[in-house]
Design a protein around this motif. Structure first.
Motif, PDB file in Angstrom:
ATOM      1  N   VAL A 373       0.754  -1.152  -0.060  1.00  0.00           N
ATOM      2  CA  VAL A 373      -0.208  -0.182   0.041  1.00  0.00           C
ATOM      3  C   VAL A 373       0.879   1.229  -0.038  1.00  0.00           C
ATOM      4  O   VAL A 373       1.731   1.350   0.826  1.00  0.00           O
ATOM      5  N   ASP A 374       0.426   2.229  -0.910  1.00  0.00           N
ATOM      6  CA  ASP A 374       1.342   3.512  -0.881  1.00  0.00           C
ATOM      7  C   ASP A 374       2.635   3.337  -1.488  1.00  0.00           C
ATOM      8  O   ASP A 374       3.401   4.276  -0.948  1.00  0.00           O
ATOM      9  N   HIS A 375       2.723   2.621  -2.313  1.00  0.00           N
ATOM     10  CA  HIS A 375       4.304   2.493  -2.709  1.00  0.00           C
ATOM     11  C   HIS A 375       4.215   2.997  -4.075  1.00  0.00           C
ATOM     12  O   HIS A 375       5.406   3.087  -4.712  1.00  0.00           O
ATOM     13  N   GLY A 376       3.089   3.647  -4.562  1.00  0.00           N
ATOM     14  CA  GLY A 376       2.889   4.196  -5.975  1.00  0.00           C
ATOM     15  C   GLY A 376       2.750   3.426  -7.023  1.00  0.00           C
ATOM     16  O   GLY A 376       3.106   3.866  -8.279  1.00  0.00           O
ATOM     17  N   LYS A 377       1.718   2.333  -6.910  1.00  0.00           N
ATOM     18  CA  LYS A 377       1.465   1.414  -7.953  1.00  0.00           C
ATOM     19  C   LYS A 377       0.435   2.407  -8.892  1.00  0.00           C
ATOM     20  O   LYS A 377       0.721   2.504 -10.253  1.00  0.00           O
ATOM     21  N   THR A 378      -0.364   2.859  -8.498  1.00  0.00           N
ATOM     22  CA  THR A 378      -1.508   3.570  -9.400  1.00  0.00           C
ATOM     23  C   THR A 378      -1.107   4.781  -9.878  1.00  0.00           C
ATOM     24  O   THR A 378      -1.228   5.178 -10.901  1.00  0.00           O
ATOM     25  N   LEU A 440       6.724  -5.445  -9.823  1.00  0.00           N
ATOM     26  CA  LEU A 440       6.532  -5.311  -8.372  1.00  0.00           C
ATOM     27  C   LEU A 440       7.245  -3.726  -8.003  1.00  0.00           C
ATOM     28  O   LEU A 440       8.375  -3.781  -8.175  1.00  0.00           O
ATOM     29  N   VAL A 441       6.360  -2.960  -7.379  1.00  0.00           N
ATOM     30  CA  VAL A 441       6.715  -1.739  -7.274  1.00  0.00           C
ATOM     31  C   VAL A 441       7.027  -1.564  -5.683  1.00  0.00           C
ATOM     32  O   VAL A 441       6.204  -1.995  -4.839  1.00  0.00           O
ATOM     33  N   VAL A 442       8.325  -1.171  -5.300  1.00  0.00           N
ATOM     34  CA  VAL A 442       8.710  -1.224  -4.100  1.00  0.00           C
ATOM     35  C   VAL A 442       9.221   0.161  -3.676  1.00  0.00           C
ATOM     36  O   VAL A 442      10.057   0.683  -4.490  1.00  0.00           O
ATOM     37  N   ALA A 469      10.334  -2.798  -9.898  1.00  0.00           N
ATOM     38  CA  ALA A 469      10.382  -1.148  -9.996  1.00  0.00           C
ATOM     39  C   ALA A 469      10.431  -0.485  -8.896  1.00  0.00           C
ATOM     40  O   ALA A 469       9.685  -0.488  -7.714  1.00  0.00           O
ATOM     41  N   ILE A 470      11.751   0.054  -8.570  1.00  0.00           N
ATOM     42  CA  ILE A 470      12.053   0.740  -7.256  1.00  0.00           C
ATOM     43  C   ILE A 470      11.772   2.400  -7.555  1.00  0.00           C
ATOM     44  O   ILE A 470      12.377   3.112  -7.991  1.00  0.00           O
ATOM     45  N   ASN A 471      10.591   2.626  -6.693  1.00  0.00           N
ATOM     46  CA  ASN A 471       9.935   3.962  -6.923  1.00  0.00           C
ATOM     47  C   ASN A 471      10.133   4.651  -5.814  1.00  0.00           C
ATOM     48  O   ASN A 471      10.882   4.501  -4.741  1.00  0.00           O
TER      49      ASN A 471
END
Length: 863
Positions: A373-378, A440-442, A469-471
């Motif tokens: 949650v809140d790692h920036g996927k959307t 996978l967004v981290v 994907a290291i966001n």
């Protein structure tokens, strides 16, 4: 033919008592002991001669003096049956006739009657009567002869058959007892004897049944024989042949050999007992009722229920059992279980799909965005689509799967955006199964979180390649190397460390590194060589579904093969329908959709479940049949799951008793995925103290039916992004139903916990606040035994209850009568302080005891 009759009949004919006739026969030199013994014509003549000699008449004709006048009396008795049914009666008719014969030329005294009739009319009547009697006599004799002839032939046939059967059995016994080397020869010999032509019956055998010869009696001239009178015995409408046929229809007694043949099955019509148990192959589907299983096993339903009970399954004859249970009981009963053949409609559907296959062509990749949650996927997807998707979500959190396809410089890519909350595990698992690549967004400033590890497990379970994907790399506290090291602990090795996983550093806010991510996705897609059939009948999977008030059931589907077009007939899980319209992710109508393209379709009969497959078929008939069969199968499985017929489950419920509270919920949400997530998250809150049951769940607004269900079961209604309509609000207000509206799943879980805590109520808890050790005991005339103590823990208060412990065992529970510090009364004594304690109503305090001071507090129960 010699005629025979019995002594009893002869006495009746000559109008003489039986005893007198026996005496006359004995005097004539003929000994008879039984009135039913037969008397031959010769014996009759002998008796007649004896009687003549007794009366002074000789046997010779010349010695006999002929009488001048003879009077003959005849009495004939008949039985007539009158009426029928219940009114049927038998009437005795007696005909008496007296005839006087006068010798020609003899003169009488004027009183004699001539044998000649008075007129011609009487003579004609007598003649016709005599002719009728003769005809009846001839007909009876002919019928009796035919019946006797048939009986003789049947007896002869029976003798021949018995003889042939005896020979055949003897041959079989001889063949069974012979050695193996000559068994075939002896069996052939026995076959020849046993199946040859039956031996013809001998003439003396055919004459074995005795015949009753007819003839006239020499005693009295003109008297009928007893056989002629026999035709009037019984009912007049039955002939002799009919009576013989009825008597032959009675079951004949069998001898012991015939009974044994019938029991062993060796007779012609005997029952053949099976030599080995019959093993049947029982076709079993995913579920089957006990009654159907018993019918297939050719057993009584009660026997199958007993077998299930012995296995620990309590089910009635009308309940369904699952496939595994049915297989176990079939094997336990000595039969063989085989999988049931697919339904006809399912087989036709499979053949239908096989016909639609064609040549494959490259297709766009399907990429699922996953992460915590809140790692920036959307936000990442938002940047790629150049739209503001995240701002439209409640609380900035994705609540369900979003499906989009984007035209980029690298080609068309379909994206699936999944929620990151812990409650949406099933959604992420479903997204991983639908996808070709998982991104996978981290967050670089947060690190690897629980949902991050869960996404890695889902990707591995689905055998899908992973791109990291290291966001949020633009933040000051971002540390990409720390993220890579944490991923190493999860066995995710970057390419720069010698692994196979691509890791891209980017910022969804500024767009830094997004092109590199698209390049990585295109490279991975080329390696996978993704292909599909671009034309023909389409098939795919349901990503999400909902119920729109104006448009009806709406399903978001991902086409995997073929081309889905407007007007196609399709079956989707247990629903079917015709495509009325297709929409893309922006709400615009499209004519068709090819492989890897997500679209929304309208026209289904109901809301399908997320994850159901859809298949386009040629006509509506096949779609309706397949959907109906699937619904029937799903209902059976649901009944099996709801039955709770395992003995262990029943015993567990009995063990819980009334201690466990229950809380009923009605859940309505905007999409099917949210319904699944809420059901799983809320039912997982159940524990030993409370059980949370979801009695009704579905997609769409809260209806009157939902409100009535909640009122009947005193349930709480949870509305997730939906509201109650006017009719439902009336029921809610009337019954004062608790309704909660939510748009963020965090709030749902927190409030359900609060509601459940209210259901649990409060409990009384005891807290020990102090302990004093008894050092010595003093006697007081006023207070009795007073214990000199040292407070070793906490504080001892006079107003609180106490317990006296001896060797760590409670020996008394009560309250303090006095608490003194030196000579002063005090309210409390703290740790490491000496005091005198007087225990109320207890004088057995001893040195070494412990006095425990405690208090009772009321605590709210929580989950």
């Amino acid at each position: 033919m010699s005629q025979q009759t019995t002594i009893r009949k002869l006495a009746a004919l000559v109008n003489t008592p039986v005893e007198k006739l026996l005496e006359q026969l004995a005097e004539a030199g003929m000994e008879f002991s039984d009135p039913d013994q037969s008397v031959t014509s010769t014996e009759k003549v002998k008796l007649l001669g004896f009687l003549r000699r007794t009366h002074g008449k000789g046997d010779k004709a010349e010695d006999a003096v002929a009488p001048k006048k003879i009077t003959l009396s005849r009495s004939r008795k008949q039985e007539l049956t009158v009426g029928g049914g219940r009114n049927r009666q038998t009437v005795d008719v007696v005909v008496r006739k007296k005839v006087t014969l006068v010798k020609p030329g003899a003169k009488g005294d004027g009183t004699e009657k001539s044998a000649t009739p008075e007129n011609d009319e009487q003579a004609e009547i007598l003649r016709k009567l005599e002719e009728s009697r003769q005809r009846n006599l001839s007909e009876q004799q002919r019928l009796a002869e035919e019946d006797k002839r048939r009986a003789e032939e049947a007896a002869a046939r029976k003798i021949a058959e018995d003889e042939a059967e005896r020979l055949r059995l003897a041959a079989e016994l001889a063949a069974a007892a012979a050695p193996e080397e000559d068994a075939a020869g002896r069996k052939a010999a026995g076959h020849g004897h046993g199946h040859g032509h039956p031996k013809p019956a001998r003439s003396d055998d055919r004459s074995a049944p005795k015949h009753k010869h007819r003839g006239s009696h020499a005693m009295v001239a003109g008297v009928e024989d007893d056989e002629n009178a026999a035709r009037f015995a019984g009912q007049l409408h039955l002939s002799a042949s009919e009576r013989a046929r009825r008597s032959s229809a009675r079951p004949k007694s069998r001898n012991r050999r015939q009974v044994e043949q019938a029991r062993s099955g060796s007779g012609e019509h005997g029952f053949s007992r099976p030599t080995a148990p019959i093993v049947r192959e029982i076709a079993i589907g995913e579920a089957i009722t006990v009654a159907d299983l018993a019918q297939k096993l050719a057993m009584k339903g009660g026997d199958v229920v007993k077998a299930l009970f012995k296995m620990g399954v309590m089910a009635t004859i009308t309940q369904s059992v699952d496939h595994d249970t049915a297989v176990l009981v079939v094997e336990e009963l000595g039969h063989k279980a085989v999988p049931a053949a697919p339904e006809d409609a399912e087989s036709e559907l499979i053949a239908h799909v096989g016909e639609a296959q064609g040549e494959t062509a490259p297709r766009p990749p399907v990429v699922t965005i996953m992460g915590h949650v809140d790692h920036g996927k959307t936000s990442l997807l938002d940047y790629i689509r150049s739209t503001k998707v995240a701002t439209g979500e409640a609380g900035g959190i994705t609540q369900h799967i979003g499906a989009y396809h984007v035209e980029t410089d690298k080609g068309t890519i379909s994206f699936l955006d999944t929620p990151g909350h812990a409650a949406f595990t099933s959604m992420r698992a479903r997204g991983a199964k639908l996808t070709d690549i998982v991104v996978l967004v981290v967050a670089a400033d947060d690190g690897v979180m629980p949902q991050t590890m869960e996404a890695i497990q889902h990707a591995r379970a689905a055998s899908v390649p992973l791109i990291i994907a290291i966001n949020k790399i633009d933040k000051s506290d971002a540390d990409a190397s720390r993220i890579k090291n944490e991923l190493l602990a999860q066995e995710v090795v970057a390419e720069e460390f010698g692994g196979e996983v691509q890791m891209v550093e980017l910022s969804a806010k500024t767009g830094q590194g997004v092109d590199a991510l698209l390049d990585a996705i295109s490279l991975q897609a080329e390696v996978l060589e993704l292909k599909a059939v671009p034309d023909g009948r389409a098939n795919g999977v349901v990503i999400e579904s909902s119920l729109d008030k104006g448009r009806g059931p709406v399903a978001t589907v991902l086409v995997q093969q073929g081309r889905l077009a407007k007007g196609d007939f399709l079956v989707c899980g247990v629903e079917y329908g015709r495509v009325r319209a297709l929409f893309d992710e922006n709400g615009g109508q499209v004519k068709d959709a090819g492989p890897s393209i997500p679209v929304q379709l309208l026209g289904l009969s109901g809301v399908p479940e997320a994850g159901d497959d859809f298949v386009v078929v040629a006509d509506e008939r096949l779609a309706k049949e397949v959907a109906s069969q699937r619904e029937h199968k799903r209902r059976e499985l649901r009944l099996v799951q709801a039955a709770g017929n395992r003995m262990e489950d029943v015993m567990a419920q009995m063990g819980e008793g009334e201690a466990q509270q229950s809380m009923q919920l009605v859940i309505k949400a905007d999409v099917q995925g949210s319904v699944e997530a809420l059901k799983q998250a809320l039912t997982a809150l159940s524990n030993d103290q409370i059980r949370i049951n979801v009695i009704v769940s579905g997609v769409g607004g809260i209806t009157e039916s939902d409100a009535n269900s909640a009122a009947a079961s005193r349930a709480t209604i949870i509305g997730f992004n939906v509201r109650a309509d006017a009719s439902a609000r009336k029921v809610i207000d009337t019954n004062q139903i608790d309704v909660r509206y939510f748009s963020i799943i965090y709030d749902v879980i927190d409030q359900v916990k609060q509601i459940a805590s209210g259901v649990l109520g409060t409990e009384i808890r005891e807290d020990i606040i102090g302990t004093a050790e008894v050092r010595d005991v003093f006697r007081s005339s006023k207070f009795g035994a007073v214990a000199g103590c040292m407070v070793t823990e906490g504080v001892v208060k006079k107003s609180k209850p106490i317990r006296v412990l001896r060797d760590s065992v409670v020996v008394f529970e009560g309250e303090l009568e006095s608490l003194r510090r030196f000579k002063e009364n005090v309210e409390e004594v703290r740790v490491n302080t000496e005091c005198g304690i007087g225990v109320k109503a207890y004088n057995d305090v001893q040195p070494g005891d412990q006095i425990e001071c405690f208090e009772r507090v009321e605590v709210q129960r929580t989950l």
